[in-house]
Design a protein around this motif. Structure first.
Motif, PDB file in Angstrom:
ATOM      1  N   GLN A 145     -67.420   3.535-113.130  1.00  0.00           N
ATOM      2  CA  GLN A 145     -67.534   2.075-113.146  1.00  0.00           C
ATOM      3  C   GLN A 145     -66.240   1.428-112.646  1.00  0.00           C
ATOM      4  N   PHE A 146     -65.137   1.973-113.063  1.00  0.00           N
ATOM      5  CA  PHE A 146     -63.822   1.458-112.662  1.00  0.00           C
ATOM      6  C   PHE A 146     -63.518   1.763-111.195  1.00  0.00           C
ATOM      7  N   LYS A 147     -63.814   2.980-110.783  1.00  0.00           N
ATOM      8  CA  LYS A 147     -63.374   3.465-109.477  1.00  0.00           C
ATOM      9  C   LYS A 147     -64.280   3.032-108.334  1.00  0.00           C
ATOM     10  N   TYR A 148     -65.585   3.056-108.551  1.00  0.00           N
ATOM     11  CA  TYR A 148     -66.514   2.819-107.457  1.00  0.00           C
ATOM     12  C   TYR A 148     -67.216   1.469-107.525  1.00  0.00           C
ATOM     13  N   ARG A 149     -67.286   0.882-108.729  1.00  0.00           N
ATOM     14  CA  ARG A 149     -67.939  -0.421-108.851  1.00  0.00           C
ATOM     15  C   ARG A 149     -66.946  -1.546-109.074  1.00  0.00           C
ATOM     16  N   ARG A 161     -59.337   5.288 -96.923  1.00  0.00           N
ATOM     17  CA  ARG A 161     -60.046   5.177 -98.200  1.00  0.00           C
ATOM     18  C   ARG A 161     -59.563   3.954 -98.974  1.00  0.00           C
ATOM     19  N   ARG A 162     -58.279   3.667 -98.869  1.00  0.00           N
ATOM     20  CA  ARG A 162     -57.719   2.468 -99.519  1.00  0.00           C
ATOM     21  C   ARG A 162     -58.355   1.207 -98.960  1.00  0.00           C
ATOM     22  N   GLN A 163     -58.591   1.182 -97.670  1.00  0.00           N
ATOM     23  CA  GLN A 163     -59.195   0.003 -97.048  1.00  0.00           C
ATOM     24  C   GLN A 163     -60.642  -0.165 -97.479  1.00  0.00           C
ATOM     25  N   VAL A 164     -61.375   0.940 -97.565  1.00  0.00           N
ATOM     26  CA  VAL A 164     -62.783   0.869 -97.970  1.00  0.00           C
ATOM     27  C   VAL A 164     -62.916   0.463 -99.431  1.00  0.00           C
ATOM     28  N   ARG A 165     -62.118   1.093-100.303  1.00  0.00           N
ATOM     29  CA  ARG A 165     -62.227   0.837-101.743  1.00  0.00           C
ATOM     30  C   ARG A 165     -61.601  -0.491-102.133  1.00  0.00           C
TER      31      ARG A 165
END
Length: 252
Positions: free
Chosen positions: A91-95, A144-148
């Motif tokens: 929940q924290f990492k992907y949402r 990955r930083r840009q996407v997340r």
């Protein structure tokens, strides 16, 4: 969660993140789920002091660390990576739900205090474990930083830094290797993909802590610790929200 959000939750209780029971706690969990998640329980598991995986006796090193010691020297995990912690971390990492971080941090804070002693208790330097000089969030690839939109390890490190008055050096190391996700890779493939993946760009003090959300095989932490020690760091510890259990070791 800020003070206004906490007041709002108190006046209009939101469902517990895990079970749905109305909760008035700042960490978003009901009292029962918070107790179950916390490391401050009667049966705190023994962990390998080198990699934080569960072992049968206190102070015992696991077979993997005895046979192939990692480049880092010590590890602390807030809890096992089980169904509850996996859900909260995802929940924290992907949402992008930062509210669950409050629930995840408390077990790690308690584990750190249990491992190192609390400096505010008036203990002398000789009675305290070797507290680190600086925190290094596990770097993620710029793509990955840009996407997340954020580095979850930096948010965790900032919380730890505020709690224990430790500086966070978020730009000391960059990740220049593959942007491929490590999840789903075997330990061998992880090591191959992480070869020369980290570049240390700043001089660092003697004792550094790598901060991350989950330690699975330890390959990322091992590769980063290797790079840090090549740059002159003498001691590397790892602090993570959760540690993946050994195969067949199903946490209760």
């Amino acid at each position: 969660m800020n003070r206004l959000a906490g007041l709002t939750r108190f006046l209009v209780p939101s469902p517990c993140y895990l079970c749905g029971t109305p909760s008035v706690e700042d960490n978003g969990l009901c009292a029962r789920c918070a107790s179950d998640l916390s490391a401050d329980k009667r049966t705190v598991p023994h962990r390998c002091p080198r990699c934080a995986i569960r072992v049968s006796e206190a102070g015992q090193r696991c077979a993997a660390c005895l046979q192939h010691p990692p480049h880092f020297d010590f590890a602390v995990a807030g809890q096992d990576f089980n169904a509850a912690s996996r859900y909260l971390i995802h929940q924290f990492k992907y949402r992008k739900d930062p509210g669950v971080l409050n629930a995840l941090m408390q077990p790690l804070f308690l584990s750190i205090e249990q491992a190192y002693g609390r400096r505010q208790d008036g203990l002398t330097n000789n009675q305290l474990k070797d507290w680190p000089d600086v925190l290094i969030p596990m770097p993620i690839h710029p793509e990955r930083r840009q996407v997340r939109g954020f580095n979850q390890a930096r948010l965790i490190a900032d919380r730890i830094g505020r709690r224990f008055d430790l500086p966070v050096h978020g730009k000391a190391v960059v990740r220049s290797g593959s942007s491929e996700s490590q999840s789903g890779l075997s330990a061998i493939d992880r090591r191959k993909s992480l070869k020369n993946a980290f570049e240390v760009r700043q001089a660092l003090p003697r004792h550094v802590v790598i901060v991350d959300d989950v330690m699975t095989t330890g390959s990322s932490a091992d590769a980063l610790a290797h790079a840090l020690k090549r740059s002159g760091v003498r001691m590397v510890s790892v602090w993570v929200l959760a540690r993946t259990p050994a195969p067949g070791d199903i946490p209760h």
